[in-house]
Scaffold this active site. Structure first.
Site, PDB file in Angstrom:
ATOM      1  CB  SER A 136       5.995  -1.962   7.354  1.00  0.00           C
ATOM      2  OG  SER A 136       6.704  -2.631   6.028  1.00  0.00           O
ATOM      3  CE1 TYR A 149       8.588   2.545   6.050  1.00  0.00           C
ATOM      4  CE2 TYR A 149       8.917   0.185   5.752  1.00  0.00           C
ATOM      5  CZ  TYR A 149       8.146   1.443   5.657  1.00  0.00           C
ATOM      6  OH  TYR A 149       6.732   1.288   5.310  1.00  0.00           O
ATOM      7  CE  LYS A 153       6.282   1.926   8.818  1.00  0.00           C
ATOM      8  NZ  LYS A 153       5.107   2.774   9.196  1.00  0.00           N
TER       9      LYS A 153
HETATM   10  P1  NDP Z   1       2.424   7.948   0.883  1.00  0.00           P
HETATM   11  O1  NDP Z   1       3.993   8.432   0.877  1.00  0.00           O
HETATM   12  O2  NDP Z   1       1.984   7.597  -0.438  1.00  0.00           O
HETATM   13  O3  NDP Z   1       1.910   8.686   2.090  1.00  0.00           O
HETATM   14  C1  NDP Z   1       2.463   9.322   3.298  1.00  0.00           C
HETATM   15  C2  NDP Z   1       1.507  10.321   3.617  1.00  0.00           C
HETATM   16  O4  NDP Z   1       1.917  10.617   4.940  1.00  0.00           O
HETATM   17  C3  NDP Z   1       1.811  11.525   2.860  1.00  0.00           C
HETATM   18  O5  NDP Z   1       0.632  12.270   2.592  1.00  0.00           O
HETATM   19  C4  NDP Z   1       2.749  12.302   3.495  1.00  0.00           C
HETATM   20  O6  NDP Z   1       2.642  13.797   3.307  1.00  0.00           O
HETATM   21  C5  NDP Z   1       2.597  12.077   5.054  1.00  0.00           C
HETATM   22  N1  NDP Z   1       3.459  12.365   5.899  1.00  0.00           N
HETATM   23  C6  NDP Z   1       4.865  12.014   5.737  1.00  0.00           C
HETATM   24  N2  NDP Z   1       5.689  12.392   6.673  1.00  0.00           N
HETATM   25  C7  NDP Z   1       5.085  13.377   7.529  1.00  0.00           C
HETATM   26  C8  NDP Z   1       5.138  14.150   8.558  1.00  0.00           C
HETATM   27  N3  NDP Z   1       6.334  14.233   8.915  1.00  0.00           N
HETATM   28  N4  NDP Z   1       4.221  15.035   8.997  1.00  0.00           N
HETATM   29  C9  NDP Z   1       2.785  14.944   8.508  1.00  0.00           C
HETATM   30  N5  NDP Z   1       2.653  14.040   7.336  1.00  0.00           N
HETATM   31  C10 NDP Z   1       3.678  13.177   6.807  1.00  0.00           C
HETATM   32  O7  NDP Z   1       2.914   6.500   1.713  1.00  0.00           O
HETATM   33  P2  NDP Z   1       1.831   4.940   1.856  1.00  0.00           P
HETATM   34  O8  NDP Z   1       0.590   5.943   1.900  1.00  0.00           O
HETATM   35  O9  NDP Z   1       2.481   4.109   0.984  1.00  0.00           O
HETATM   36  O10 NDP Z   1       2.244   4.712   3.376  1.00  0.00           O
HETATM   37  C11 NDP Z   1       1.266   4.770   4.365  1.00  0.00           C
HETATM   38  C12 NDP Z   1       1.864   3.988   5.584  1.00  0.00           C
HETATM   39  O11 NDP Z   1       1.806   2.554   5.088  1.00  0.00           O
HETATM   40  C13 NDP Z   1       3.191   4.238   6.152  1.00  0.00           C
HETATM   41  O12 NDP Z   1       3.014   4.007   7.511  1.00  0.00           O
HETATM   42  C14 NDP Z   1       3.787   3.333   5.795  1.00  0.00           C
HETATM   43  O13 NDP Z   1       5.339   2.862   6.194  1.00  0.00           O
HETATM   44  C15 NDP Z   1       3.031   1.883   5.414  1.00  0.00           C
HETATM   45  N6  NDP Z   1       3.288   0.965   4.588  1.00  0.00           N
HETATM   46  C16 NDP Z   1       3.558   1.305   3.299  1.00  0.00           C
HETATM   47  C17 NDP Z   1       3.798   0.380   2.060  1.00  0.00           C
HETATM   48  C18 NDP Z   1       4.159   0.670   0.778  1.00  0.00           C
HETATM   49  O14 NDP Z   1       4.502  -0.163   0.127  1.00  0.00           O
HETATM   50  N7  NDP Z   1       3.541   1.779   0.079  1.00  0.00           N
HETATM   51  C19 NDP Z   1       4.141  -0.976   2.634  1.00  0.00           C
HETATM   52  C20 NDP Z   1       4.031  -1.354   4.113  1.00  0.00           C
HETATM   53  C21 NDP Z   1       3.706  -0.209   5.142  1.00  0.00           C
HETATM   54  P3  NDP Z   1       3.978  14.483   2.312  1.00  0.00           P
HETATM   55  O15 NDP Z   1       3.733  13.519   1.050  1.00  0.00           O
HETATM   56  O16 NDP Z   1       3.406  15.752   2.265  1.00  0.00           O
HETATM   57  O17 NDP Z   1       5.149  14.231   2.963  1.00  0.00           O
END
Ligand code: NDP
Length: 244
Positions: A136, A149, A153
């Site tokens: 991020s 967070y 990261k």
């Molecule tokens: P979402 O919350 O939309 O999706 C995250 C996914 O990861 C979900 O399917 C969630 O499952 C899964 N997940 C979370 N914890 C676990 C766990 N313990 N075990 C297995 N699966 C897990 O997030 P984003 O798509 O937005 O984020 C994806 C990546 O991008 C992350 O690394 C985030 O830090 C990074 N990012 C996101 C930004 C944003 O603004 N959205 C900006 C910068 C980076 P469930 O829903 O079941 O918990």
């Protein structure tokens, strides 16, 4: 630029929603055999319904033992996307040990663990491979209420560099993408408030948040042989936020 992953096997964590789900589907469209890992079965069921060639694995990546058991028979993997993460926002003075541990378990420790399993196989086969960690802009810039967070990261960016150093001799490349805000479920937690969103957008030279596809395209580039000599980098997908 045409990218094909025909004949490649990919594993994507956090593939149930948001960026991870879109990455898994894009990899499948580009010909990869995809294993999708997440913890909510309903998300996996709808993903497999959308793309029946995807192999689902349901596990909470915060659980080291359960992850070990779930991934021990996944077979050879060429491309790994460590995308799963959680974002627990609190003011610095209110951060609790539980929130700290949960975030580091998923955002850092699980990346180490899944990568050990997958890269161990790549090394044993001598096949090389490519790993992309989804970091991020928060790894490099302090954001209010994002203490834990941001720290996870920042740790992930350094993990990326050390993995690149140690795995490079085995022709395993490791890079990260570092997006700005993307309005997924996670993005909405921090940035739904129009005033906050406006403040953030005003610091992004392109004046807008990233789309899921912007992040997916950068992940595909770093996974592909189009970036064959790129190793250990953190690639901003941030409209210029970190440069200014
Ligand atoms: P979402 O919350 O939309 O999706 C995250 C996914 O990861 C979900 O399917 C969630 O499952 C899964 N997940 C979370 N914890 C676990 C766990 N313990 N075990 C297995 N699966 C897990 O997030 P984003 O798509 O937005 O984020 C994806 C990546 O991008 C992350 O690394 C985030 O830090 C990074 N990012 C996101 C930004 C944003 O603004 N959205 C900006 C910068 C980076 P469930 O829903 O079941 O918990």
């Amino acid at each position: 630029m045409e990218i094909s992953f025909a004949g490649k096997r990919a594993l994507v964590t956090g593939a149930g929603k948001g960026i991870g789900r879109a990455t898994a589907l894009a990899l499948a469209r580009c010909g990869a055999k995809v294993t999708a890992v997440t913890r909510t079965q309903a998300d996996l069921s709808s993903l497999v319904q959308e793309c029946p060639s995807i192999t689902p694995v349901c596990v909470d990546l915060a659980d080291w033992g359960a992850t070990e058991a779930s991934l021990k028979d996944i077979g050879p993997i060429d491309l790994l996307v460590n995308n799963a993460a959680c974002a627990n926002l609190q003011p610095f003075l209110e951060v609790t040990p539980d929130q700290f541990d949960q975030s580091f378990n998923v955002n850092v420790k699980a990346v180490l663990h899944v990568s050990q399993i997958v890269a161990g196989g790549m090394k044993a086969r001598g096949s090389g491979g490519s790993v992309v960690n989804v970091s991020s802009q928060a790894s490099q810039c302090a954001l209010r209420d994002h203490t834990v967070y941001c720290a996870t990261k920042a740790a992930l960016d350094m993990l990326t560099k050390v993995m690149a150093l140690e795995l490079g001799p085995h022709q395993i490349r490791v890079n990260s993408v570092n997006p700005t805000v993307v309005m997924t479920e996670m993005g909405r937690i921090g940035w739904s408030d129009p005033e906050k969103a406006k403040g953030m957008k005003s610091r992004i030279p392109l004046g807008r948040f990233a789309e899921v596809e912007d992040v997916v395209n950068s992940i595909l580039f770093l996974l592909s042989d189009k970036s064959n000599m790129t190793n250990g980098v953190s690639l901003p997908v941030d409209g210029g936020f970190l440069s200014c």
